[in-house]
Design a protein around this motif. Structure first.
Motif, PDB file in Angstrom:
ATOM      1  N   THR A  31       0.913   4.266 -10.089  1.00 15.51           N
ATOM      2  CA  THR A  31       1.690   4.863  -9.015  1.00 15.51           C
ATOM      3  C   THR A  31       2.679   5.853  -9.613  1.00 15.51           C
ATOM      4  N   TRP A  35       5.099   9.745  -5.122  1.00 16.78           N
ATOM      5  CA  TRP A  35       4.263   9.156  -4.064  1.00 16.78           C
ATOM      6  C   TRP A  35       5.078   8.136  -3.273  1.00 16.78           C
ATOM      7  N   ARG A  39       5.987   8.740   0.648  1.00 19.54           N
ATOM      8  CA  ARG A  39       5.278   7.915   1.638  1.00 19.54           C
ATOM      9  C   ARG A  39       6.144   6.834   2.269  1.00 19.54           C
ATOM     10  N   CYS A 116       8.562  -9.714   9.709  1.00 14.10           N
ATOM     11  CA  CYS A 116       9.678  -8.749   9.648  1.00 14.10           C
ATOM     12  C   CYS A 116      10.515  -8.705  10.928  1.00 14.10           C
ATOM     13  N   ILE A 159       5.079  -1.907  -4.239  1.00 18.83           N
ATOM     14  CA  ILE A 159       6.089  -0.845  -4.207  1.00 18.83           C
ATOM     15  C   ILE A 159       7.017  -0.964  -2.994  1.00 18.83           C
ATOM     16  N   VAL A 224      -1.477  -1.221   9.853  1.00 22.43           N
ATOM     17  CA  VAL A 224      -0.155  -1.724  10.246  1.00 22.43           C
ATOM     18  C   VAL A 224       0.745  -0.553  10.621  1.00 22.43           C
ATOM     19  N   ALA A 228       2.895  -0.122  13.972  1.00 21.48           N
ATOM     20  CA  ALA A 228       4.357  -0.169  13.790  1.00 21.48           C
ATOM     21  C   ALA A 228       5.020   1.085  14.346  1.00 21.48           C
ATOM     22  N   HIS A 256      14.421  -1.837  11.471  1.00 24.80           N
ATOM     23  CA  HIS A 256      13.823  -2.546  10.333  1.00 24.80           C
ATOM     24  C   HIS A 256      13.426  -1.511   9.283  1.00 24.80           C
ATOM     25  N   PHE A 314       9.476  -4.350  13.573  1.00 23.01           N
ATOM     26  CA  PHE A 314       8.032  -4.588  13.708  1.00 23.01           C
ATOM     27  C   PHE A 314       7.564  -5.337  12.473  1.00 23.01           C
ATOM     28  N   GLY A 315       6.688  -6.332  12.660  1.00 20.75           N
ATOM     29  CA  GLY A 315       6.237  -7.067  11.482  1.00 20.75           C
ATOM     30  C   GLY A 315       4.923  -7.781  11.684  1.00 20.75           C
TER      31      GLY A 315
HETATM   32  O1  UT7 Z   1       7.376  -4.459   7.517  1.00 21.35           O
HETATM   33  C1  UT7 Z   1       6.238  -5.002   8.086  1.00 21.35           C
HETATM   34  C2  UT7 Z   1       5.310  -3.999   8.629  1.00 21.35           C
HETATM   35  N1  UT7 Z   1       4.788  -3.155   7.579  1.00 21.35           N
HETATM   36  C3  UT7 Z   1       4.829  -1.842   7.716  1.00 21.35           C
HETATM   37  O2  UT7 Z   1       5.365  -1.356   8.666  1.00 21.35           O
HETATM   38  C4  UT7 Z   1       4.125  -1.018   6.675  1.00 21.35           C
HETATM   39  C5  UT7 Z   1       3.274   0.018   7.326  1.00 21.35           C
HETATM   40  N2  UT7 Z   1       2.468   0.782   6.382  1.00 21.35           N
HETATM   41  C6  UT7 Z   1       3.001   1.679   5.524  1.00 21.35           C
HETATM   42  O3  UT7 Z   1       4.218   1.801   5.435  1.00 21.35           O
HETATM   43  C7  UT7 Z   1       2.078   2.593   4.750  1.00 21.35           C
HETATM   44  O4  UT7 Z   1       0.764   2.431   5.262  1.00 21.35           O
HETATM   45  C8  UT7 Z   1       2.053   2.322   3.222  1.00 21.35           C
HETATM   46  C9  UT7 Z   1       3.371   2.761   2.618  1.00 21.35           C
HETATM   47  C10 UT7 Z   1       1.789   0.852   2.929  1.00 21.35           C
HETATM   48  C11 UT7 Z   1       0.951   3.164   2.567  1.00 21.35           C
HETATM   49  O5  UT7 Z   1       1.117   4.532   2.890  1.00 21.35           O
HETATM   50  P1  UT7 Z   1      -0.063   5.401   3.505  1.00 21.35           P
HETATM   51  O6  UT7 Z   1       0.471   6.745   3.694  1.00 21.35           O
HETATM   52  O7  UT7 Z   1      -0.585   4.676   4.719  1.00 21.35           O
HETATM   53  O8  UT7 Z   1      -1.115   5.385   2.342  1.00 21.35           O
HETATM   54  P2  UT7 Z   1      -2.644   4.910   2.360  1.00 21.35           P
HETATM   55  O9  UT7 Z   1      -2.709   3.429   2.311  1.00 21.35           O
HETATM   56  O10 UT7 Z   1      -3.364   5.620   3.458  1.00 21.35           O
HETATM   57  O11 UT7 Z   1      -3.134   5.493   0.997  1.00 21.35           O
HETATM   58  C12 UT7 Z   1      -3.236   6.908   0.744  1.00 21.35           C
HETATM   59  C13 UT7 Z   1      -3.711   7.137  -0.683  1.00 21.35           C
HETATM   60  C14 UT7 Z   1      -4.938   6.323  -1.047  1.00 21.35           C
HETATM   61  O12 UT7 Z   1      -5.707   7.084  -1.947  1.00 21.35           O
HETATM   62  P3  UT7 Z   1      -6.981   7.933  -1.455  1.00 21.35           P
HETATM   63  O13 UT7 Z   1      -7.917   6.938  -0.823  1.00 21.35           O
HETATM   64  O14 UT7 Z   1      -6.436   8.915  -0.455  1.00 21.35           O
HETATM   65  O15 UT7 Z   1      -7.488   8.530  -2.709  1.00 21.35           O
HETATM   66  C15 UT7 Z   1      -4.384   5.132  -1.765  1.00 21.35           C
HETATM   67  O16 UT7 Z   1      -5.275   4.563  -2.660  1.00 21.35           O
HETATM   68  O17 UT7 Z   1      -2.681   6.725  -1.586  1.00 21.35           O
HETATM   69  C16 UT7 Z   1      -3.209   5.766  -2.494  1.00 21.35           C
HETATM   70  N3  UT7 Z   1      -2.138   4.791  -2.807  1.00 21.35           N
HETATM   71  C17 UT7 Z   1      -1.224   4.998  -3.751  1.00 21.35           C
HETATM   72  N4  UT7 Z   1      -1.035   6.003  -4.625  1.00 21.35           N
HETATM   73  C18 UT7 Z   1      -0.002   5.931  -5.479  1.00 21.35           C
HETATM   74  C19 UT7 Z   1      -1.878   3.608  -2.188  1.00 21.35           C
HETATM   75  N5  UT7 Z   1      -0.788   3.038  -2.733  1.00 21.35           N
HETATM   76  C20 UT7 Z   1      -0.383   3.881  -3.730  1.00 21.35           C
HETATM   77  C21 UT7 Z   1       0.700   3.847  -4.639  1.00 21.35           C
HETATM   78  N6  UT7 Z   1       0.845   4.877  -5.485  1.00 21.35           N
HETATM   79  N7  UT7 Z   1       1.578   2.816  -4.684  1.00 21.35           N
END
Ligand code: UT7
Length: 329
Positions: A31, A35, A39, A116, A159, A224, A228, A256, A314-315
């Motif tokens: 990571t 990023w 994100r 959450c 992360i 999620v 959310a 949250h 939201f959780g």
């Molecule tokens: O609190 C309880 C409720 N939870 C939430 O509200 C969380 C909701 N979800 C999120 O906040 C986001 O979905 C995350 C922060 C978990 C992830 O962000 P995203 O923008 O949805 O990323 P993604 O899962 O769609 O991944 C995009 C890309 C992927 O690569 P490819 O397939 O585009 O090549 C992942 O493999 O980013 C990659 N990726 C990472 N890259 C660097 C996933 N995690 C990481 C990382 N570092 N830690």
């Protein structure tokens, strides 16, 4: 006679000393700081280190400081609601363990599990005991040692989460301040997207479950996120509309802290400007049940008596909701 509301009369928080930075995570999983910040908005999070320490050990300093601030003893507490997803043990309840550690000899208590949204659920249910006249002093604690269920080899989850705890005291208020309204929702069909696969009664711990990393939080982030970002924003807007509040009436939005992008979407949906949105995600990440009380604690000095606050969460579950409260001091 004017209606009795449940008002927050004291708040305090605690975060462990150890700071886990994005830079340190770069050495643990594939990571990078850019990023994570883009994100999620997270720069660092806290981790509770030390053998034999659990979620209650973060609640103890928070609650002791809260009691000192309010000038009351633990023996005056009637009820402790401990909102957590990482209880010290499967049983007994962490509320009971906390009561013993702080000397709350006259309180009963229970743990509340709503991932959450737990602290919101706890605030809403704790308020009922005050409004009914049953109790005079209800402690609502929100805290999680997420590091206990985070897989530090899974970049999709490690992360995001951090450790921390906070608590509020609820007391009767006849000046019209306190919890005014709440909307709480849940949808169990969301369980597959955010859960822990083993360790419960369906799949008790075995060598196999440990080897398969099933005792860690599992999240399908994108799924999620989609729920959310709409549900948290919609419910916050709904509680405002139901109480005839426009953005100018709201002093603070207390969201949250799961993802800065979800916070921004909620603020936009409610028309609330950035200067009125409480955000500390960059320093603590997502502390699950800890986020809302930690926000209230850190912003306490800025609140004025009568301020309208909108809390939203939201959780996992899925669970979500929003509370409208008027600050009481
Ligand atoms: O609190 C309880 C409720 N939870 C939430 O509200 C969380 C909701 N979800 C999120 O906040 C986001 O979905 C995350 C922060 C978990 C992830 O962000 P995203 O923008 O949805 O990323 P993604 O899962 O769609 O991944 C995009 C890309 C992927 O690569 P490819 O397939 O585009 O090549 C992942 O493999 O980013 C990659 N990726 C990472 N890259 C660097 C996933 N995690 C990481 C990382 N570092 N830690």
């Amino acid at each position: 006679m004017s209606k009795i509301h449940a008002a927050i009369t004291a708040v305090h928080g605690y975060v462990p000393d150890y700071v886990l930075t994005n830079h340190e995570l770069e050495g643990m999983v594939e990571t990078n700081d850019e990023w994570i910040v883009t994100r999620t908005g997270i720069k660092e999070r806290r981790v509770l280190k030390g053998e034999g320490l659990g979620t209650s050990d973060m609640a103890v300093p928070a609650v002791n400081a809260l009691l000192e601030k309010r000038g009351i003893s633990a023996e005056e507490l009637d009820l402790i609601i401990f909102c957590t997803t990482t209880p010290d043990f499967v049983f007994p309840a962490t509320a009971n363990i906390l009561a013993d550690k702080i000397g709350a000899k006259n309180a009963w208590g229970y743990d509340l599990q709503a991932a959450c949204s737990g602290f919101l659920y706890g605030l809403a249910t704790g308020s009922q005991f005050i409004e009914s006249g049953k109790h005079k002093k209800v402690l609502v604690v929100g805290g999680d040692k997420m590091s206990a269920i985070v897989n530090y080899k899974d970049r999709a989850t490690c992360i995001i989460f951090g450790d921390g705890a906070g608590a509020v005291l609820l007391e009767p208020n006849d000046e019209g301040n306190g919890v005014i309204d709440s909307i709480l929702r849940s949808d169990g069909s969301g369980a597959p997207y955010l859960h822990q696969k083993a360790g419960g009664s369906v799949r008790p711990a075995t060598h196999e479950t440990v080897e398969a990393n099933q005792h860690f939080a599992y999240q399908e982030g994108q799924a999620v996120f989609k729920f959310a970002v709409t549900k948290m924003a919609d419910v916050a807007a709904e509680v405002m509309e139901r109480n005839s509040l426009v953005a100018d009436d709201v002093a603070w939005l207390v969201p949250h802290q799961a993802n800065k992008r979800i916070i921004d979407a909620t603020a936009n949906r409610c028309g609330i400007s950035e200067d009125k949105v409480i955000i500390n995600i960059e320093r603590y990440g997502n502390t699950t049940n800890g986020t809302l009380p930690l926000c209230l604690w850190e912003w306490e000095d800025k609140f004025k008596k009568g301020d309208n606050l909108i809390l939203a969460a939201f959780g996992g579950g899925f669970t979500w909701g929003s509370i409208y409260l008027k600050w009481a001091y």
